[in-house]
Design a protein around this motif. Structure first.
Motif, short mmCIF file in Angstrom:
data_model
loop_
_atom_site.label_atom_id
_atom_site.label_comp_id
_atom_site.label_asym_id
_atom_site.label_seq_id
_atom_site.Cartn_x
_atom_site.Cartn_y
_atom_site.Cartn_z
N LEU A 95 0.99 -0.96 -0.29
CA LEU A 95 -0.08 0.31 -0.07
C LEU A 95 1.10 1.11 -0.09
O LEU A 95 1.64 1.28 0.84
N ILE A 111 -6.34 -13.27 -1.80
CA ILE A 111 -5.82 -12.73 -3.16
C ILE A 111 -4.79 -13.46 -3.78
O ILE A 111 -5.18 -13.59 -4.99
N LEU A 114 -6.66 -16.31 -5.41
CA LEU A 114 -7.59 -15.77 -6.67
C LEU A 114 -6.50 -15.46 -7.74
O LEU A 114 -7.08 -15.77 -9.07
N GLU A 132 0.09 -3.46 -5.99
CA GLU A 132 0.46 -2.25 -5.47
C GLU A 132 -1.01 -1.27 -5.11
O GLU A 132 -1.65 -1.28 -6.24
N LEU A 133 -1.32 -0.97 -4.29
CA LEU A 133 -2.38 -0.05 -4.04
C LEU A 133 -2.07 1.49 -3.77
O LEU A 133 -1.43 1.42 -2.70
N TYR A 134 -2.36 2.39 -4.52
CA TYR A 134 -2.05 3.61 -4.40
C TYR A 134 -3.11 4.28 -3.85
O TYR A 134 -4.34 4.06 -4.34
N GLY A 135 -2.85 5.08 -2.87
CA GLY A 135 -4.01 6.00 -2.20
C GLY A 135 -3.56 6.97 -1.15
O GLY A 135 -2.32 7.20 -1.11
N LEU A 136 -4.33 7.37 -0.12
CA LEU A 136 -4.00 8.22 0.73
C LEU A 136 -4.32 7.70 2.12
O LEU A 136 -5.41 6.98 2.32
N CYS A 137 -3.30 7.80 2.95
CA CYS A 137 -3.49 7.32 4.40
C CYS A 137 -4.47 8.37 5.13
O CYS A 137 -4.67 9.39 4.54
N ARG A 141 -4.99 12.47 4.34
CA ARG A 141 -6.61 12.62 3.91
C ARG A 141 -6.96 13.92 4.70
O ARG A 141 -7.98 14.45 4.46
N ILE B 111 -11.21 -10.11 -6.63
CA ILE B 111 -9.66 -9.52 -6.07
C ILE B 111 -10.06 -7.93 -5.80
O ILE B 111 -9.56 -7.62 -4.66
N LEU B 114 -11.64 -7.63 -2.31
CA LEU B 114 -10.64 -8.04 -1.30
C LEU B 114 -9.51 -6.72 -1.09
O LEU B 114 -9.12 -6.62 -0.06
N GLN B 115 -9.31 -6.20 -2.32
CA GLN B 115 -8.25 -5.05 -2.08
C GLN B 115 -9.02 -4.05 -1.43
O GLN B 115 -8.42 -3.31 -0.52
N GLU B 117 -11.01 -4.14 0.94
CA GLU B 117 -10.91 -4.50 2.11
C GLU B 117 -9.58 -4.43 2.99
O GLU B 117 -9.72 -3.90 3.96
N VAL B 118 -8.77 -4.76 2.47
CA VAL B 118 -7.38 -4.42 3.02
C VAL B 118 -7.21 -3.15 3.09
O VAL B 118 -6.58 -2.51 4.17
N ALA B 119 -7.62 -2.31 2.13
CA ALA B 119 -7.25 -0.91 2.24
C ALA B 119 -7.96 -0.15 3.59
O ALA B 119 -7.64 0.65 4.29
N HIS B 122 -6.57 -1.00 6.73
CA HIS B 122 -5.27 -0.04 7.21
C HIS B 122 -5.78 1.62 7.05
O HIS B 122 -4.86 2.50 7.04
N ASP B 123 -6.97 1.82 6.93
CA ASP B 123 -7.56 3.03 7.00
C ASP B 123 -6.96 3.99 5.68
O ASP B 123 -6.65 5.15 5.80
N PHE B 124 -7.02 3.18 4.43
CA PHE B 124 -6.54 4.08 3.40
C PHE B 124 -7.54 4.05 2.29
O PHE B 124 -8.46 3.20 2.39
N LYS B 125 -7.60 5.20 1.67
CA LYS B 125 -8.55 5.31 0.51
C LYS B 125 -7.92 5.19 -0.79
O LYS B 125 -6.90 5.90 -1.21
N ILE B 126 -8.20 3.79 -1.54
CA ILE B 126 -7.54 3.82 -2.70
C ILE B 126 -7.96 4.64 -3.88
O ILE B 126 -8.97 5.00 -4.07
N LEU B 127 -6.59 5.17 -4.50
CA LEU B 127 -6.95 5.90 -5.71
C LEU B 127 -6.62 5.08 -6.73
O LEU B 127 -7.46 5.71 -7.95
N ASP B 128 -5.84 4.18 -6.74
CA ASP B 128 -5.34 3.49 -7.96
C ASP B 128 -4.68 2.14 -7.68
O ASP B 128 -4.20 2.22 -6.46
N HIS B 129 -4.70 1.12 -8.45
CA HIS B 129 -3.79 0.24 -8.10
C HIS B 129 -3.32 -0.53 -9.24
O HIS B 129 -3.95 -0.19 -10.43
#
Lengths: 143, 143
Positions: A95, A111, A114, A132-137, A141, B111, B114-115, B117-119, B122-129
């Motif tokens: 992440l 995952i 799958l 890889e998950l890209y985003g904001l912590c 935020r 998938i 599940l992604q 859910e993982v985010a 971790h209190d992440f907001k996904i923007l891209d993966h």
DNA sequence: TGTTTCCATGAAAATGATTATCAATCTTGG
DNA sequence: CCAAGATTGATAATCATTTTCATGGAAACA
């Protein structure tokens, strides 16, 4: 930890490559330094105590670690290759906070399986994968 | 397809940027050319009919498409950035054969969730993966 | 239509990550 | 100890990408 060194030594020996002082020093610092380290970051750390070790040597040695399987390469989109040691860890994914660049590791066996299923469906044999998950912590935020 | 052009035009207008002939030509060829195209590949295609269009312009324009949201950038580890149009497609992921370099697209909603859910965990907001599975296709495995 | 503004172009130069070169050094096996 | 050849360090080369800059051109306005 000793296992990593032993793996590296055996790899060198098996391939007819040499175990040099420089390689030992670079491995020591690499294992001490922690994860997701760029070549330059590692070079700067090494240079402090070993100013005679050259940048190209650090480069080559990190690539050698990767070939040997004791390190993994990552590219998180900032133009720099980062390495991390596989010491004591199963494969994991990442992440990445696009705000503060923090990198968080995670693993989810659901995952992974799958992914295996998708590969089977396309008659592929997986050798490697990247998730890889890209985003904001949460902190970024709030800013 | 016309929606893509409209999106691009509106983006330019909203940002106070200009809609040039070159940009139109590059967009046409990009949309015609298919997926996972490197900058150089696109440039070579365009140069055949428009030898006046420069490499830097193709570069810049592809980056602009990406910023505008009508194209996605990919790096599959071969040192070249590849672009694909978002036309008519949902987000998808990639299977890459390390033998013949073939790229297969896939999507698995299981998938994806599940992604998420993982985010969340971790209190992440996904923007891209990015999810890339590297391995060998059946043909390369027979060689 | 003409004018003005300023973005965009194309070619070349610059940049930065990575790789190759080469004389000298060093490791390892015999 | 010696020989072979891998490795080193500094530098040059390479490559993808970005920047520079004089010129052109799109768009807004009158």
């Amino acid at each position: 930890m000793g296992k990593i060194r032993e793996t590296f030594r055996r790899y060198l020996s098996d391939k007819g490559l040499k175990s040099t002082q420089q390689r030992e020093i670079i491995l020591d610092e690499f294992l001490r330094a922690g994860s997701h380290l760029s070549t330059e970051e590692l070079y700067l750390r090494i240079r402090r105590q070993h100013p005679n070790i050259g940048y190209a040597t650090v480069y080559r040695t990190l690539k050698l670690f990767s070939e040997c399987g004791i390190a993994e390469e990552h590219n998180f989109g900032d133009g720099q290759t980062r390495y991390e040691s596989v010491a004591g860890e199963e494969h994991h994914d990442h992440l990445i906070c696009t705000g503060c660049k923090r990198i968080i590791e995670f693993e989810d066996p659901r995952i992974e399986s799958l992914q295996d299923e998708v590969a089977r469906l396309h008659d592929f044999k997986i050798l490697d994968h990247r998730l890889e998950l890209y985003g904001l912590c949460s902190e970024c935020r709030q800013k």
